[in-house]
Motif scaffolding. Structure first.
Motif, PDB file in Angstrom:
ATOM      1  N   SER A  43      -0.446   4.556  -0.509  1.00 34.48           N
ATOM      2  CA  SER A  43      -1.124   5.643   0.185  1.00 34.48           C
ATOM      3  C   SER A  43      -2.504   5.202   0.606  1.00 34.48           C
ATOM      4  CB  SER A  43      -1.190   6.897  -0.691  1.00 34.48           C
ATOM      5  OG  SER A  43      -2.310   6.841  -1.535  1.00 34.48           O
ATOM      6  N   LYS A  44      -3.010   5.848   1.614  1.00 37.68           N
ATOM      7  CA  LYS A  44      -4.250   5.416   2.247  1.00 37.68           C
ATOM      8  C   LYS A  44      -5.060   6.637   2.639  1.00 37.68           C
ATOM      9  CE  LYS A  44      -4.350   1.397   5.100  1.00 37.68           C
ATOM     10  NZ  LYS A  44      -3.743   0.719   6.240  1.00 37.68           N
ATOM     11  N   THR A  65     -12.208  -0.123  -0.455  1.00 36.02           N
ATOM     12  CA  THR A  65     -12.907  -1.049   0.440  1.00 36.02           C
ATOM     13  C   THR A  65     -14.102  -0.339   1.050  1.00 36.02           C
ATOM     14  OG1 THR A  65     -10.749  -1.991   0.951  1.00 36.02           O
ATOM     15  CG2 THR A  65     -12.583  -2.674   2.346  1.00 36.02           C
ATOM     16  N   SER A 109       0.694  -0.735 -10.733  1.00 36.69           N
ATOM     17  CA  SER A 109       0.045  -0.032  -9.630  1.00 36.69           C
ATOM     18  C   SER A 109      -1.447   0.021  -9.893  1.00 36.69           C
ATOM     19  CB  SER A 109       0.620   1.368  -9.456  1.00 36.69           C
ATOM     20  OG  SER A 109       0.577   2.068 -10.669  1.00 36.69           O
ATOM     21  N   LEU A 156     -10.481  -3.790  -6.787  1.00 35.16           N
ATOM     22  CA  LEU A 156      -9.160  -3.316  -7.168  1.00 35.16           C
ATOM     23  C   LEU A 156      -9.107  -3.177  -8.683  1.00 35.16           C
ATOM     24  CD1 LEU A 156      -5.811  -4.753  -5.748  1.00 35.16           C
ATOM     25  CD2 LEU A 156      -6.003  -3.736  -8.008  1.00 35.16           C
ATOM     26  N   THR A 171       0.842  -1.193   0.000  1.00 36.73           N
ATOM     27  CA  THR A 171       0.000   0.000   0.000  1.00 36.73           C
ATOM     28  C   THR A 171       0.877   1.242   0.000  1.00 36.73           C
ATOM     29  OG1 THR A 171      -1.758  -1.137   1.185  1.00 36.73           O
ATOM     30  CG2 THR A 171      -1.779   1.251   1.271  1.00 36.73           C
ATOM     31  N   GLU A 201      -7.127   3.289  -1.421  1.00 36.42           N
ATOM     32  CA  GLU A 201      -5.694   3.015  -1.353  1.00 36.42           C
ATOM     33  C   GLU A 201      -5.051   2.979  -2.736  1.00 36.42           C
ATOM     34  OE1 GLU A 201      -4.816  -0.187   2.019  1.00 36.42           O
ATOM     35  OE2 GLU A 201      -6.595  -0.643   0.822  1.00 36.42           O
ATOM     36  N   VAL A 248      -2.151   1.058  -4.473  1.00 42.85           N
ATOM     37  CA  VAL A 248      -1.377  -0.147  -4.167  1.00 42.85           C
ATOM     38  C   VAL A 248      -0.444  -0.468  -5.336  1.00 42.85           C
ATOM     39  CG1 VAL A 248      -3.137  -1.127  -2.650  1.00 42.85           C
ATOM     40  CG2 VAL A 248      -3.185  -1.658  -5.100  1.00 42.85           C
ATOM     41  N   SER A 249       0.565  -1.281  -5.032  1.00 38.29           N
ATOM     42  CA  SER A 249       1.431  -1.725  -6.116  1.00 38.29           C
ATOM     43  C   SER A 249       1.803  -3.178  -5.913  1.00 38.29           C
ATOM     44  CB  SER A 249       2.678  -0.854  -6.197  1.00 38.29           C
ATOM     45  OG  SER A 249       3.556  -1.207  -5.148  1.00 38.29           O
ATOM     46  N   ARG A 266      -7.234   0.526  -4.906  1.00 38.51           N
ATOM     47  CA  ARG A 266      -8.074  -0.438  -4.195  1.00 38.51           C
ATOM     48  C   ARG A 266      -9.056   0.324  -3.313  1.00 38.51           C
ATOM     49  NH1 ARG A 266      -5.502  -5.179  -0.563  1.00 38.51           N
ATOM     50  NH2 ARG A 266      -4.768  -3.429   0.708  1.00 38.51           N
TER      51      ARG A 266
END
Ligand SMILES: Nc1ncnc2c1ncn2[C@@H]1O[C@H](COP(=O)(O)OP(=O)(O)OP(=O)(O)O)[C@@H](O)[C@H]1O
Ligand SMILES: [Mg+2]
Lengths: 124, 137
Positions: free
Chosen positions: B6-7, B78, B73, B132, B4, B65, B67-68, B76
């Motif tokens: 960034s969030k 949720t 990349s 995702l 992850t 998020e 993600v990679s 995602r």
């Protein structure tokens, strides 16, 4: 013959606004006796199932009022996404731009007149 | 391995949250250079899920998020709610199944628009949907 109504949607609508648009438009068709409605969605970047349903509702309600609806200017990415989502805009005519949408409406109305003429002949 | 980068999270309580939420998702997609078609698919799927969340569960939280995985990349999302849950997941995933007198397209359609889709639900506790979309997916 009534005029055509042109509606340009300039922002991504949230649900309440979309429902208002549906109600306002049906009202306007009724008031003006318009025979055609053009909805320009070229500035709309997302059409989800809700927005799609609104467009379908407008088309079927206006049809009851004897008008045809044409949705114009759908962005290619939106069209691709709608198909994958599984939403078929049944009963909604589409055209590339306002000009072609007008032409389509005109053809539909001309057809109507021809058919009305045919009916008249039958009665004679 | 999935990392992850960034969030960000956003709570959804009213339908007016929909447009700002979509903009947040778009920002994340633009940040990783996702093309317009994949962006549109992702945001449309997100729009369906967020709509389900406030319609059937009265709102919830979305985690956004970046993600990679190796060189790829993606974004995602949720969606977690504390609503009534879904009793029959297979049924809910069918095209045309709706308890809301709607088209029943949201869940199966969202799944078709993304690369990964995971639906978990416990009756009486809530529902979590993860999607995702890879940048080049
Ligand atoms: N977050 C949720 N909490 C509880 N039930 C849900 C949730 N999301 C979906 N459901 C249930 O799953 C069904 C199917 O959802 P789906 O989004 O596919 O269709 P819909 O919302 O009924 O119609 P559409 O999305 O086409 O307007 C819903 O009718 C509802 O019963
Ligand atoms: Mg839905």
């Amino acid at each position: 013959m009534g005029p055509f109504l042109l509606v340009t949607i300039q922002i991504d609508l949230y649900d309440r606004l979309a429902l208002n648009l549906e109600a306002d438009l049906v009202q306007k068709v009724h008031q003006t006796g318009a025979r055609g409605v053009l909805i320009d969605i070229s500035a709309v970047s997302i059409v989800d199932s809700f927005m799609g349903r609104i467009l379908g509702n407008i088309a079927s309600m206006t049809r009851v009022l004897d008008a045809e609806t044409v949705v114009v200017g759908m962005q290619p990415a939106v069209a691709i996404t709608l198909i994958e989502l599984g939403l078929s805009l049944k009963g909604v005519h589409t055209a590339l731009d306002v000009e072609r949408g007008m032409a389509l409406l005109q053809t539909k109305l001309d057809l109507d007149y021809e058919m009305a003429d045919d009916d008249a002949d039958d009665i004679e | 391995m999935l990392m992850t980068l960034s969030k960000d999270s956003m709570s959804i309580t009213r339908e007016q949250d929909l447009v700002p939420f979509r903009n947040r998702v778009k920002e994340a997609a633009v940040k990783i250079g996702m093309g317009i078609v994949n962006q549109t698919k992702l945001i449309t799927a997100a729009s369906e899920l967020v709509r389900n969340m406030f319609r059937y569960a009265g709102g919830g939280e979305v985690l956004i998020e970046i993600v990679s995985k190796g060189r790829e990349s993606g974004v995602r999302l949720t969606f977690a709610d504390k609503g009534p849950g879904i009793a029959n997941l297979d049924l809910a995933m069918q095209d045309g199944y709706s308890t809301g007198k709607s088209l029943g397209l949201g869940l199966p359609g969202a799944k078709r628009l993304v690369n990964e889709f995971d639906l978990k639900s416990t009756v009486g506790q809530g529902t979590t949907v993860m999607i995702l979309k890879w940048k080049n997916g």
